[in-house]
Design a protein around this motif. Sequence first.
Motif, mmCIF file in Angstrom:
data_model
loop_
_atom_site.group_PDB
_atom_site.id
_atom_site.type_symbol
_atom_site.label_atom_id
_atom_site.label_comp_id
_atom_site.label_asym_id
_atom_site.label_seq_id
_atom_site.Cartn_x
_atom_site.Cartn_y
_atom_site.Cartn_z
ATOM 1 N N SER A 79 0.710 6.345 -2.429
ATOM 2 C CA SER A 79 -0.109 5.222 -2.871
ATOM 3 C C SER A 79 -0.461 4.375 -1.657
ATOM 4 N N ARG A 80 -1.679 3.865 -1.640
ATOM 5 C CA ARG A 80 -2.107 2.973 -0.561
ATOM 6 C C ARG A 80 -3.095 1.998 -1.154
ATOM 7 N N SER A 81 -2.733 0.722 -1.143
ATOM 8 C CA SER A 81 -3.573 -0.303 -1.745
ATOM 9 C C SER A 81 -3.397 -1.595 -0.964
ATOM 10 N N GLY A 82 -4.498 -2.187 -0.563
ATOM 11 C CA GLY A 82 -4.411 -3.408 0.237
ATOM 12 C C GLY A 82 -3.640 -3.142 1.513
ATOM 13 N N ARG A 83 -2.609 -3.924 1.755
ATOM 14 C CA ARG A 83 -1.804 -3.777 2.970
ATOM 15 C C ARG A 83 -0.538 -2.964 2.741
ATOM 16 N N SER A 84 -0.347 -2.439 1.530
ATOM 17 C CA SER A 84 0.892 -1.729 1.195
ATOM 18 C C SER A 84 0.666 -0.244 0.977
ATOM 19 N N GLY A 85 1.662 0.538 1.343
ATOM 20 C CA GLY A 85 1.604 1.976 1.126
ATOM 21 C C GLY A 85 2.973 2.513 0.759
ATOM 22 N N LEU A 86 2.980 3.631 0.046
ATOM 23 C CA LEU A 86 4.206 4.295 -0.358
ATOM 24 C C LEU A 86 4.115 5.752 0.076
ATOM 25 N N TYR A 87 5.158 6.225 0.790
ATOM 26 C CA TYR A 87 5.149 7.566 1.373
ATOM 27 C C TYR A 87 6.453 8.285 1.059
ATOM 28 N N ASP A 88 6.359 9.561 0.745
ATOM 29 C CA ASP A 88 7.529 10.406 0.536
ATOM 30 C C ASP A 88 7.607 11.422 1.662
ATOM 31 N N ASP B 1 11.643 9.236 9.461
ATOM 32 C CA ASP B 1 10.966 7.978 9.769
ATOM 33 C C ASP B 1 9.779 8.209 10.704
ATOM 34 N N SER B 2 9.929 9.112 11.656
ATOM 35 C CA SER B 2 8.822 9.412 12.566
ATOM 36 C C SER B 2 7.661 10.057 11.811
ATOM 37 N N ALA B 3 7.960 10.997 10.907
ATOM 38 C CA ALA B 3 6.899 11.617 10.104
ATOM 39 C C ALA B 3 6.203 10.556 9.253
ATOM 40 N N PHE B 4 6.983 9.677 8.651
ATOM 41 C CA PHE B 4 6.454 8.561 7.864
ATOM 42 C C PHE B 4 5.519 7.704 8.719
ATOM 43 N N ALA B 5 5.952 7.363 9.922
ATOM 44 C CA ALA B 5 5.150 6.516 10.807
ATOM 45 C C ALA B 5 3.806 7.166 11.148
ATOM 46 N N PHE B 6 3.846 8.460 11.474
ATOM 47 C CA PHE B 6 2.587 9.133 11.807
ATOM 48 C C PHE B 6 1.669 9.219 10.595
ATOM 49 N N ALA B 7 2.227 9.437 9.410
ATOM 50 C CA ALA B 7 1.408 9.538 8.199
ATOM 51 C C ALA B 7 0.742 8.210 7.845
ATOM 52 N N CYS B 8 1.477 7.117 7.952
ATOM 53 C CA CYS B 8 0.893 5.842 7.518
ATOM 54 C C CYS B 8 0.034 5.174 8.583
ATOM 55 N N ALA C 293 5.555 14.408 5.549
ATOM 56 C CA ALA C 293 5.291 13.103 4.941
ATOM 57 C C ALA C 293 3.956 13.127 4.214
ATOM 58 N N ARG C 294 3.946 12.540 3.022
ATOM 59 C CA ARG C 294 2.719 12.469 2.213
ATOM 60 C C ARG C 294 2.578 11.079 1.604
ATOM 61 N N GLU C 295 1.370 10.603 1.668
ATOM 62 C CA GLU C 295 1.056 9.319 1.058
ATOM 63 C C GLU C 295 1.033 9.462 -0.462
#
Length: 156
Positions: free
Chosen positions: A110-119, A69-76, A106-108
Amino acid sequence: MDQMTTMPPQELAEACAQAMWDGDSTSQKLGMKLEHVAPGEAVLSMMLTEAMTNGHGNAHGGYLFTLADSAFAFACNTYNQITVAQNCAITFLAPGTRGDRLTASARERSRSGRSGLYDVQVVREDGTIIAEFRGHARTVKGTLLSSQTVAKSDDV
C-alpha cells in the motif's frame, strides 16, 4: 510538470536504486547484491558468512533484519522521494546457516500520501522461508535524483 515525472517508472526506479546503492556502504560491505528493482519492489541477496552467525551457529537475527531492511529501503525509494522506515517488525521462521545464500524480496502492499506498507520475505536457496518482515515507510522532504541527473538520462 517537472522532468522527474516524465521519466518512465522502471527507469526512475533503476536510477533511484543506483543513487542509493552508491551511498549504501552497509549493504555493500555485507556483500549484498541488488538483484532486481522496479517501482515498489526490490530483491537483494547475501551470502551468510561465519561472522554473521550467532552462538548457536545459526544466522544472527540482526543480519537477517539488515538484509530485509535493505530490500525494504530499495523498494520504498523507487519513486524519487526520500523515504525512511517508520516502523519494522520481523518474524524468524527457520534458521539460516553459514554458506546459505539468502534472498530478500520486498513488495509494496500500500502507498498513499506519505505512508507506505511493504512486505519482505527472506528465503534460502532451497526455497525455505526463513523470515517475514513488514515495514511501514514514511516519505520525507527531498529527492534522490537531481533535475540534472534526469535531464542527462533524457539526452541519452
